[in-house]
Write an enzyme that holds these catalytic residues in place. Structure first.
Site, PDB file in Angstrom:
ATOM      1  N   PRO A  18       0.682  -1.220  -0.094  1.00 60.78           N
ATOM      2  CA  PRO A  18      -0.058  -0.032   0.088  1.00 60.78           C
ATOM      3  C   PRO A  18       0.729   1.211   0.038  1.00 60.78           C
ATOM      4  O   PRO A  18       1.958   1.256   0.716  1.00 60.78           O
ATOM      5  CB  PRO A  18      -0.573  -0.011   1.314  1.00 60.78           C
ATOM      6  CG  PRO A  18      -0.134  -1.124   2.140  1.00 60.78           C
ATOM      7  CD  PRO A  18       0.546  -2.049   1.265  1.00 60.78           C
ATOM      8  N   ASN A  19       0.295   2.197  -0.839  1.00 62.52           N
ATOM      9  CA  ASN A  19       0.884   3.534  -0.765  1.00 62.52           C
ATOM     10  C   ASN A  19       2.114   3.705  -1.481  1.00 62.52           C
ATOM     11  O   ASN A  19       2.530   4.816  -1.781  1.00 62.52           O
ATOM     12  CB  ASN A  19       1.165   4.231   0.483  1.00 62.52           C
ATOM     13  CG  ASN A  19      -0.201   4.227   1.335  1.00 62.52           C
ATOM     14  OD1 ASN A  19      -1.166   4.750   0.711  1.00 62.52           O
ATOM     15  ND2 ASN A  19      -0.243   3.702   2.622  1.00 62.52           N
ATOM     16  N   ARG A  26       4.756  10.920  -2.181  1.00 68.72           N
ATOM     17  CA  ARG A  26       4.415  10.730  -0.635  1.00 68.72           C
ATOM     18  C   ARG A  26       5.931  11.008  -0.085  1.00 68.72           C
ATOM     19  O   ARG A  26       7.121  10.510  -0.576  1.00 68.72           O
ATOM     20  CB  ARG A  26       3.827   9.355  -0.362  1.00 68.72           C
ATOM     21  CG  ARG A  26       4.876   8.407  -0.238  1.00 68.72           C
ATOM     22  CD  ARG A  26       4.165   6.995  -0.001  1.00 68.72           C
ATOM     23  NE  ARG A  26       4.079   6.857   1.380  1.00 68.72           N
ATOM     24  CZ  ARG A  26       4.273   5.637   1.779  1.00 68.72           C
ATOM     25  NH1 ARG A  26       4.698   4.603   0.977  1.00 68.72           N
ATOM     26  NH2 ARG A  26       4.065   5.267   3.032  1.00 68.72           N
ATOM     27  N   TYR A  31      11.146   8.810   1.036  1.00 64.24           N
ATOM     28  CA  TYR A  31      10.934   7.749  -0.178  1.00 64.24           C
ATOM     29  C   TYR A  31      11.634   8.323  -1.517  1.00 64.24           C
ATOM     30  O   TYR A  31      11.301   7.491  -2.487  1.00 64.24           O
ATOM     31  CB  TYR A  31       9.299   7.681  -0.050  1.00 64.24           C
ATOM     32  CG  TYR A  31       8.899   6.864   0.948  1.00 64.24           C
ATOM     33  CD1 TYR A  31       9.572   5.517   1.641  1.00 64.24           C
ATOM     34  CD2 TYR A  31       7.824   7.509   1.599  1.00 64.24           C
ATOM     35  CE1 TYR A  31       8.870   5.070   2.757  1.00 64.24           C
ATOM     36  CE2 TYR A  31       7.220   6.928   2.912  1.00 64.24           C
ATOM     37  CZ  TYR A  31       7.844   5.691   3.380  1.00 64.24           C
ATOM     38  OH  TYR A  31       7.299   5.369   4.480  1.00 64.24           O
ATOM     39  N   ASN A  82       7.998  -5.339  -1.037  1.00 62.42           N
ATOM     40  CA  ASN A  82       8.035  -4.249  -0.069  1.00 62.42           C
ATOM     41  C   ASN A  82       6.611  -4.266   0.441  1.00 62.42           C
ATOM     42  O   ASN A  82       5.341  -3.725  -0.217  1.00 62.42           O
ATOM     43  CB  ASN A  82       8.281  -3.005  -0.720  1.00 62.42           C
ATOM     44  CG  ASN A  82       8.413  -1.946   0.289  1.00 62.42           C
ATOM     45  OD1 ASN A  82       7.798  -1.865   1.266  1.00 62.42           O
ATOM     46  ND2 ASN A  82       8.694  -0.764  -0.094  1.00 62.42           N
ATOM     47  N   ALA A  85       3.200  -0.647   5.121  1.00 58.36           N
ATOM     48  CA  ALA A  85       2.848  -0.756   6.458  1.00 58.36           C
ATOM     49  C   ALA A  85       2.297  -2.132   6.893  1.00 58.36           C
ATOM     50  O   ALA A  85       2.209  -2.432   8.046  1.00 58.36           O
ATOM     51  CB  ALA A  85       1.731   0.428   6.923  1.00 58.36           C
ATOM     52  N   HIS A  88       4.481  -4.580   9.203  1.00 55.60           N
ATOM     53  CA  HIS A  88       4.214  -4.298  10.877  1.00 55.60           C
ATOM     54  C   HIS A  88       3.171  -5.273  11.355  1.00 55.60           C
ATOM     55  O   HIS A  88       3.293  -5.283  12.624  1.00 55.60           O
ATOM     56  CB  HIS A  88       4.350  -2.875  11.281  1.00 55.60           C
ATOM     57  CG  HIS A  88       5.331  -1.832  10.257  1.00 55.60           C
ATOM     58  ND1 HIS A  88       6.746  -2.112  10.380  1.00 55.60           N
ATOM     59  CD2 HIS A  88       5.065  -1.080   9.415  1.00 55.60           C
ATOM     60  CE1 HIS A  88       7.540  -1.634   9.447  1.00 55.60           C
ATOM     61  NE2 HIS A  88       6.263  -0.716   8.992  1.00 55.60           N
ATOM     62  N   GLU A 106      12.506  -9.325   1.776  1.00 57.55           N
ATOM     63  CA  GLU A 106      11.441  -8.045   2.317  1.00 57.55           C
ATOM     64  C   GLU A 106      12.572  -6.648   1.776  1.00 57.55           C
ATOM     65  O   GLU A 106      13.805  -6.653   2.224  1.00 57.55           O
ATOM     66  CB  GLU A 106      11.379  -8.209   3.799  1.00 57.55           C
ATOM     67  CG  GLU A 106      10.872  -6.963   4.288  1.00 57.55           C
ATOM     68  CD  GLU A 106      10.547  -7.291   5.782  1.00 57.55           C
ATOM     69  OE1 GLU A 106      10.239  -8.360   6.263  1.00 57.55           O
ATOM     70  OE2 GLU A 106      10.404  -6.071   6.547  1.00 57.55           O
ATOM     71  N   HIS A 108      12.597  -2.433   1.866  1.00 58.88           N
ATOM     72  CA  HIS A 108      11.999  -1.176   2.529  1.00 58.88           C
ATOM     73  C   HIS A 108      12.984   0.107   1.762  1.00 58.88           C
ATOM     74  O   HIS A 108      14.126  -0.021   1.650  1.00 58.88           O
ATOM     75  CB  HIS A 108      12.156  -0.869   3.796  1.00 58.88           C
ATOM     76  CG  HIS A 108      11.211  -1.987   4.471  1.00 58.88           C
ATOM     77  ND1 HIS A 108       9.944  -1.736   4.332  1.00 58.88           N
ATOM     78  CD2 HIS A 108      11.498  -3.133   5.125  1.00 58.88           C
ATOM     79  CE1 HIS A 108       9.349  -2.842   5.241  1.00 58.88           C
ATOM     80  NE2 HIS A 108      10.034  -3.788   5.646  1.00 58.88           N
ATOM     81  N   SER A 110      12.839   3.098   2.716  1.00 60.82           N
ATOM     82  CA  SER A 110      13.585   3.898   3.831  1.00 60.82           C
ATOM     83  C   SER A 110      14.297   3.091   4.888  1.00 60.82           C
ATOM     84  O   SER A 110      13.970   1.748   5.024  1.00 60.82           O
ATOM     85  CB  SER A 110      12.399   4.627   4.713  1.00 60.82           C
ATOM     86  OG  SER A 110      11.518   3.737   5.332  1.00 60.82           O
ATOM     87  N   ARG A 115      13.383   5.169  12.192  1.00 58.51           N
ATOM     88  CA  ARG A 115      12.176   5.914  12.298  1.00 58.51           C
ATOM     89  C   ARG A 115      11.361   5.526  13.535  1.00 58.51           C
ATOM     90  O   ARG A 115      11.902   5.418  14.559  1.00 58.51           O
ATOM     91  CB  ARG A 115      11.527   5.731  10.895  1.00 58.51           C
ATOM     92  CG  ARG A 115      12.107   5.905   9.720  1.00 58.51           C
ATOM     93  CD  ARG A 115      11.523   5.698   8.562  1.00 58.51           C
ATOM     94  NE  ARG A 115      10.347   6.531   8.195  1.00 58.51           N
ATOM     95  CZ  ARG A 115       9.244   6.158   7.286  1.00 58.51           C
ATOM     96  NH1 ARG A 115       9.429   5.258   6.688  1.00 58.51           N
ATOM     97  NH2 ARG A 115       8.249   6.873   7.229  1.00 58.51           N
TER      98      ARG A 115
HETATM   99  C1  DQA Z   1       8.208   1.244   3.694  1.00 60.64           C
HETATM  100  C2  DQA Z   1       8.258   1.416   5.258  1.00 60.64           C
HETATM  101  C3  DQA Z   1       6.976   1.347   6.076  1.00 60.64           C
HETATM  102  O1  DQA Z   1       7.085   1.299   7.239  1.00 60.64           O
HETATM  103  C4  DQA Z   1       6.020   2.135   5.247  1.00 60.64           C
HETATM  104  O2  DQA Z   1       4.593   1.863   5.985  1.00 60.64           O
HETATM  105  C5  DQA Z   1       5.741   2.232   3.805  1.00 60.64           C
HETATM  106  C6  DQA Z   1       6.990   2.151   3.277  1.00 60.64           C
HETATM  107  C7  DQA Z   1       9.279   1.459   3.161  1.00 60.64           C
HETATM  108  O3  DQA Z   1       9.597   1.267   1.845  1.00 60.64           O
HETATM  109  O4  DQA Z   1      10.399   2.146   3.553  1.00 60.64           O
HETATM  110  O5  DQA Z   1       4.598   2.232   3.206  1.00 60.64           O
HETATM  111  O6  DQA Z   1       8.003  -0.088   3.562  1.00 60.64           O
END
Ligand code: DQA
Length: 156
Positions: A18-19, A26, A31, A82, A85, A88, A106, A108, A110, A115
């Site tokens: 998501p996102n 964003r 990112y 990836n 969220a 978590h 996995e 990420h 960031s 964080r």
């Molecule tokens: C993320 C880190 C996650 O905590 C966050 O919710 C994301 C992006 C990252 O790629 O750094 O949506 O997965």
């Protein structure tokens, strides 16, 4: 120049949660500035250049990501994900990945460890081969390189 994927290329499912479709829009401090299409283009080009065939999928919904994981079992040799969220707290995505019996990396963008507290825990990581975090969108490329090595070793 058109670059053809060589026959026998390693097949990898790349999944964005998501996102991540809003990459480049964003929170650029965390990112980066590359947009989603640019990131996917780089992933595809890099993968091709090292003999990896990728199919890329993004969804904002948990069920669609689980469907894509289940589908990957039928054709892929590894998964790069990836989970956004969902990292978590999604035990459902964790179970789907574990049930795929594929190597999973996995990713990420960031550095989740630098964080908020809640980002430091991944329910996915324990069933993964490894995790790559904090290299910006380059994290995906590093993961592709890693799975190539893993799959090649498993063929030896
Ligand atoms: C993320 C880190 C996650 O905590 C966050 O919710 C994301 C992006 C990252 O790629 O750094 O949506 O997965």
């Amino acid at each position: 120049m058109v670059q053809l994927t060589p026959p026998g290329a390693i097949k990898v499912s790349v999944l964005h949660g998501p996102n991540l479709n809003l990459l480049g829009v964003r929170d650029p401090d965390h990112y980066g500035k590359d947009d989603f299409d640019q990131v996917n283009k780089r992933i595809k080009e890099y993968a091709k250049s090292i003999g990896v065939e990728v199919r890329i999928f993004q969804s904002n919904s948990e069920g669609a990501i689980i469907d894509a994981i289940q589908e990957a079992r039928t054709w892929a040799e590894a998964i790069v994900i990836n989970p956004g969220a969902y990292t978590h707290y999604s035990y459902a995505i964790r179970d789907a990945l574990a049930d795929s019996r594929l190597p999973v990396i996995e990713v990420h963008v960031s550095n989740v460890y630098a964080r908020e507290e809640f980002r430091r825990n991944s329910v996915i990581a324990p069933i993964c081969t490894g995790q790559i975090a904090g290299f910006g969108t380059r994290s995906y490329l590093l993961a592709i390189e890693a799975v190539k090595g893993l799959v090649e070793e498993s063929h030896r």
